[in-house]
Design a protein around this motif. Structure first.
Motif, PDB file in Angstrom:
ATOM      1  N   TYR A  37      -7.012   3.904  -1.032  1.00  0.00           N
ATOM      2  CA  TYR A  37      -7.685   3.148   0.027  1.00  0.00           C
ATOM      3  C   TYR A  37      -7.504   3.814   1.391  1.00  0.00           C
ATOM      4  CZ  TYR A  37      -9.056  -0.703  -3.055  1.00  0.00           C
ATOM      5  OH  TYR A  37      -9.651  -1.463  -4.030  1.00  0.00           O
ATOM      6  N   CYS A  38      -6.507   3.418   2.176  1.00  0.00           N
ATOM      7  CA  CYS A  38      -6.511   3.915   3.559  1.00  0.00           C
ATOM      8  C   CYS A  38      -5.711   5.202   3.720  1.00  0.00           C
ATOM      9  CB  CYS A  38      -6.021   2.841   4.515  1.00  0.00           C
ATOM     10  SG  CYS A  38      -4.240   2.743   4.694  1.00  0.00           S
ATOM     11  N   PRO A  65      -1.630  -1.485   6.912  1.00  0.00           N
ATOM     12  CA  PRO A  65      -0.505  -2.420   6.846  1.00  0.00           C
ATOM     13  C   PRO A  65       0.881  -1.771   6.708  1.00  0.00           C
ATOM     14  CG  PRO A  65      -2.300  -3.163   5.447  1.00  0.00           C
ATOM     15  CD  PRO A  65      -2.666  -1.796   5.908  1.00  0.00           C
ATOM     16  N   ILE A  66       0.963  -0.640   6.034  1.00  0.00           N
ATOM     17  CA  ILE A  66       2.302  -0.069   5.830  1.00  0.00           C
ATOM     18  C   ILE A  66       2.786   0.633   7.102  1.00  0.00           C
ATOM     19  CG2 ILE A  66       3.641   1.578   4.436  1.00  0.00           C
ATOM     20  CD1 ILE A  66       2.907  -1.132   3.018  1.00  0.00           C
ATOM     21  N   VAL A  90      -2.933   5.898   5.070  1.00  0.00           N
ATOM     22  CA  VAL A  90      -1.474   5.874   5.199  1.00  0.00           C
ATOM     23  C   VAL A  90      -0.837   6.746   4.107  1.00  0.00           C
ATOM     24  CG1 VAL A  90       0.583   4.406   5.133  1.00  0.00           C
ATOM     25  CG2 VAL A  90      -1.481   3.613   6.290  1.00  0.00           C
ATOM     26  N   GLY A  91      -1.420   6.719   2.915  1.00  0.00           N
ATOM     27  CA  GLY A  91      -0.924   7.599   1.850  1.00  0.00           C
ATOM     28  C   GLY A  91       0.260   7.039   1.099  1.00  0.00           C
TER      29      GLY A  91
END
Ligand code: SF4
Length: 918
Positions: free
Chosen positions: A250-251, A417-418, A253-254
């Motif tokens: 998804y995003c 979010p992370i 951030v990985g």
């Protein structure tokens, strides 16, 4: 590094200072039961099962919170310890009324059908067929201490099982370890779950459903539960045959995750505690929004060819022959620049590299781009102009060690979010936060100052802050003198933006601008975190350059925990740009206009290459709408018809194409316009690498074979071959070898070197460890460059006909066009439909009630959507996402472009909201 050496059960073991006896025991391979303990949580020593015997001590300390000391001699399994543990466990089971059939079932070894057993004995869990799949730590503890029965009267509480999106809460099985409560507060910063102070009667307080709470459904509580009290519904009864470590698709951030595989199906997903960014945490999308998607019945698994206006199934051979023939015909008849390719920020680096190679070496054009164009292209151009490199300067891990975080144009906790967790952890440690955002995002509650600016006024705000810094002498003169250029011209621009003038333009009180400037300049280590709220404007590049100016003005770049951090939208948007899926650069940002670079690629690829930069994706759409430009287009994994602005114009552009090939995992708005739809392999079916927003190249590992039969890199290679260009690879690792041989930035990258931590570029040689912090001592371009920027209003401002500003963005649960997240039942349970968020004041003026369907129109189109009246929206500013196919928000948005990066202005357009007469 200095280590402590101690003896555990006769084995010598060395641990770092600060380690506990439990850490040492685990390192020594000694199992010690510890039901309240979890490595991500502060030890509380409450369950008392982790007691150990330490030579010389007259008591038995709890090992989870007793520091290991040099020379200690520890026994973990004496008869006395086991006897004490049996008593403790017996009392724990009695006090919590835990059902014991699961622990002492005498049919365990014969049992072959737990489901049948569960029907008869609904509280029977924990045997080898239990839904916890042998992961029940309580059962493990019972077995270890040899507890065979509980001598006290137990009454089954028979509390109803609470059904939530994704997981069940069965408090009959709760042993009051409080891990769930603590992880929710300590790690996720939420505090949604609470323990009941009345220990004996009930184990849950709060609303009957977490849907009525602030729960973000991240699953962290489920992941730390030591029994089956909290369990993922789809993962009950599942025993994966094998697990595969990979990266969330998804995003940007990985986050690393572990996929459980059974019968070539993804059956479980777990956060990876070794993940260098996420360290055992995921957000709702990564944790729960994937397994269902991979095997969803809507997956496109067969090539489709449009015949007589209808899509018909075809073989790969038929489809690829047609694709190669039509692209070749268009190239021969109209020239190579009438072809184009849009690569995918969702696909691997290796796939992106091949798409740009296909465009350049086979199509013969530089018309290749990726979705960074509509999100972070201004970061690439803006940061490269300031520092010489268009990527994040620092690493996510450094966020917590900053003294101040300036978060601008980034709804971090929802969109990333992370990374949001790291910001929350920093705030808890006392790091000061400034938030600049037109909406009252979640982080506002943790901010010292909220700069509630009007959309599209970022430059005025930043210039106002820099004006204060210069006026008050808070700049870092030594840094400016020794490491930068262009300061005097920049200063002349900023001199014109007094805080009062900035306040007039932005709507932010001058006092707040002054306070933010002092806070930022006064911090020893100030880090800027930003996202699309800065880039998706007609001034996107100038906005980003202003952030670079601010960092350089105060010497806040080129050190740990400082710098400028663009948070990337899609999982591999960084990599797609790095790999040269851009009209002006080859892989590793080598300009196509540089004759030396061009001849290097000509030699490697054995073909003549075009010398002029190609068209950006937005330029392709613009020209198509005007009836010129490309005639044949290959789109890999991007839904332009839903995600590009001004949907009606995009539809006309796609209709104007002579030949459109779309490669996708699901039908989308864009596939409706295709002549050929090629199936794509999902992340779980791919080998390769993704590069996250901190330049970290990580391995993506194939868990199951491609459902459509071909890996994406094979499809691209076969198109090239059928067009007469040999593209022979036997594995993506060979593509990475070619990448590293051609791009000095990645010269030291190979699959062999990519362990769980990956490598952060620049990584120029095989002995280079990668780069956590860029621009140490010297910028990539030598001296950092100040670029003075002047305020320019959005292309469209409110007026009496269209009096509100619409700004768009992401919702935590959904992603991009929603083609994946909308296919998750649990996610749709949480966010089933689009809404327009508007302030109570605007709603009152319009006579609109919360939940009422309204008509929203702009100069380009209209949609009907439910109103959500919320304090999150400031007066005059409305918000929508573009995740839903049935409410196409981009019918409203404006395609006006940033002149440098050609990125559209999604963040500000004028709209009208009207009640629909009943
Ligand atoms: Fe995936 Fe991003 Fe969520 Fe991590 S933060 S789990 S990468 S969507």
């Amino acid at each position: 590094m200095y280590e402590i050496t101690l003896t555990i059960d006769g084995r010598e073991v060395a641990v770092p200072p600060g380690a506990t006896i439990l850490d040492a025991a685990r390192k020594a391979g000694s199992y010690v039961p510890a039901l309240c303990h979890h490595p991500d949580l502060k030890p509380i020593g409450s369950c008392k099962l982790c007691i150990v015997a330490v030579e010389g001590l007259d008591h038995h300390p709890t090992s989870c919170n007793t520091p290991a000391e040099e020379g200690m001699v520890v026994e973990t399994r004496t008869g006395e310890l086991q006897e004490m543990r049996r008593h403790t466990l017996e009392i724990l089971l009695a006090l919590t009324n835990h059902p014991i059939s699961c622990l002492f079932c005498d049919r365990k070894d014969e049992c072959t059908d737990l489901r049948e057993c569960m029907r008869k004995f609904p509280v029977t869990v924990g045997c080898k067929y239990c839904p916890q799949d042998g992961r029940c730590e309580l059962q493990q503890a019972v077995e270890f201490v040899g507890l065979e029965k509980v001598r006290y009267q137990l009454s089954f509480r028979n509390m109803p099982v609470l059904r939530e999106p994704f997981f069940d809460r069965n408090y009959n099985l709760c042993i009051m370890c409080s891990r769930c409560v603590r992880v929710c507060a300590e790690v996720r910063g939420e505090g949604v779950l609470k323990s009941n102070p009345d220990f004996h009667r009930m184990h849950w307080i709060g609303p009957p459903s977490l849907m009525d709470s602030d729960c973000k459904f991240c699953g962290a509580c489920v992941d730390v539960c030591p029994t089956g009290a909290l369990s993922v519904r789809s993962e009950k009864w599942i025993r994966p045959e094998r697990t595969v470590s990979t990266v969330c698709p998804y995003c940007g951030v990985g986050c690393r995750m572990t996929l459980g595989v059974e019968d070539e199906r993804i059956v479980s997903i777990a956060p990876d505690r070794e993940g260098p960014v996420n360290r055992g945490q995921l957000c709702v999308k990564g944790r729960f929004g994937l397994d269902e998607i991979v095997h969803h019945p809507d997956r496109i698994t067969t090539p489709l060819i449009r015949r007589n206006g209808r899509f018909e199934e075809a073989t790969w051979e038929e489809a690829l022959d047609l694709v190669a023939r039509r692209f070749s015909e268009i190239k021969d008849e109209y020239g190579p620049d009438t072809l184009g390719a849009l690569s995918s920020s969702r696909c691997t680096n290796e796939e992106n590299y091949l798409v740009q190679k296909l465009a350049r070496a086979v199509f013969g054009t530089n018309n290749v781009d990726n979705c960074a164009r509509v999100c972070h292209a201004p970061s690439v151009t803006g940061l490269a102009s300031c520092f010489g490199s268009g990527a994040a300067t620092n690493s996510f891990d450094q966020i917590e060690d900053a003294d101040l975080l300036f978060i601008i144009g980034s709804n971090t906790t929802e969109a990333h979010p992370i990374v949001g967790l790291k910001v929350i952890a920093a705030a808890k440690k006392g790091v000061e936060i400034i938030v600049a955002d037109p909406r009252k995002i979640e982080l506002v509650d943790r901010a010292k100052v909220w700069l509630n600016l009007r959309p599209g006024t970022n430059i005025a705000l930043l210039n106002g802050m820099m004006n204060v810094i210069l006026r008050e002498g808070l700049e870092d003169r030594e840094f400016i003198a020794s490491r930068t250029e262009g300061f005097e011209e920049f200063r002349k621009v900023v001199d014109g933006y007094t805080p009062e003038r900035a306040a007039e333009i932005t709507g932010v009180p001058a006092g707040d601008i002054i306070e933010a400037a002092r806070l930022y300049a006064g911090a020893d280590k100030a880090m800027i975190i930003y996202s699309l709220g800065m880039t998706e404007h007609v001034t996107g590049t100038a906005n980003v350059m202003s952030l670079g100016n601010l960092a350089m003005l105060t010497g806040n770049v080129g050190r740990r925990s400082t710098g400028v951090m663009p948070l990337r939208g899609q999982n591999n948007v960084q990599g797609a740009c790095d790999m040269g899926a851009l009209p002006n650069n080859y892989v590793g940002y080598q300009p196509v206009t540089d004759p030396k670079a061009r001849s290097k690629f000509e030699e490697a690829w054995r073909v003549r290459l075009p010398a002029d930069p190609g068209l950006t994706s937005t330029e392709m759409m613009e020209r198509l709408a005007e009836g010129r430009g490309v005639r044949g287009l290959y789109i890999l994994g991007e839904d332009v018809a839903q995600t590009e602005p001004d949907t009606n114009r995009v539809r006309s552009s796609l209709e104007a194409l002579e030949f459109l090939v779309v490669q996708e995992i699901f039908p989308t708005e864009t596939t409706k316009y295709a002549d050929v739809i090629l199936p794509a392999a999902s992340f779980a079916e791919c080998d390769g690498t993704f590069t996250n927003g901190e330049r970290r190249i990580q391995r993506v590992n194939r868990a199951i074979p491609p459902l459509c039969g071909l890996a994406n890199w094979e499809t691209i290679s076969r198109i090239a071959e059928k067009m007469g260009y040999p593209m022979k690879y036997s594995h993506p690792s060979e593509i990475m070898e070619e990448i590293s041989s051609l791009a000095p930035l990645f010269g030291g990258v190979s699959f062999d070197r990519l362990d769980l931590r990956g490598l952060q570029w620049p990584c120029p040689s095989i002995d280079h460890p990668g780069t956590e912090t860029m621009h140490l001592g010297c910028f990539s371009r030598g001296l950092g460059k100040f670029n003075g920027a002047k305020h320019r209003p959005p292309a469209e401002e409110p007026d009496p006909d269209y009096p509100l500003i619409l700004t768009t963005g992401r919702r935590r649960e959904h992603y991009n066009c929603g083609s994946m997240t909308r296919r998750s039942k649990g996610i749709m349970w949480i966010w089933p439909e689009e809404t327009i968020e508007m302030s109570p004041a605007d709603a009152k003026d319009l006579g609109v009630e919360d939940g009422e369907t309204v008509l929203v129109s702009s100069r380009r189109g209209e949609v009907r959507v439910k109103a959500r009246v919320t304090e999150k929206s400031s007066r005059g500013v409305a918000f929508m996402s573009f995740h839903y196919q049935d409410v196409l928000t981009n019918l409203l948005t404006n395609a006006a472009l940033d002149p440098q990066a050609k990125t559209p202005e999604y963040k500000a357009c004028a709209i009208r909201v009207e009640k629909i007469p009943t």
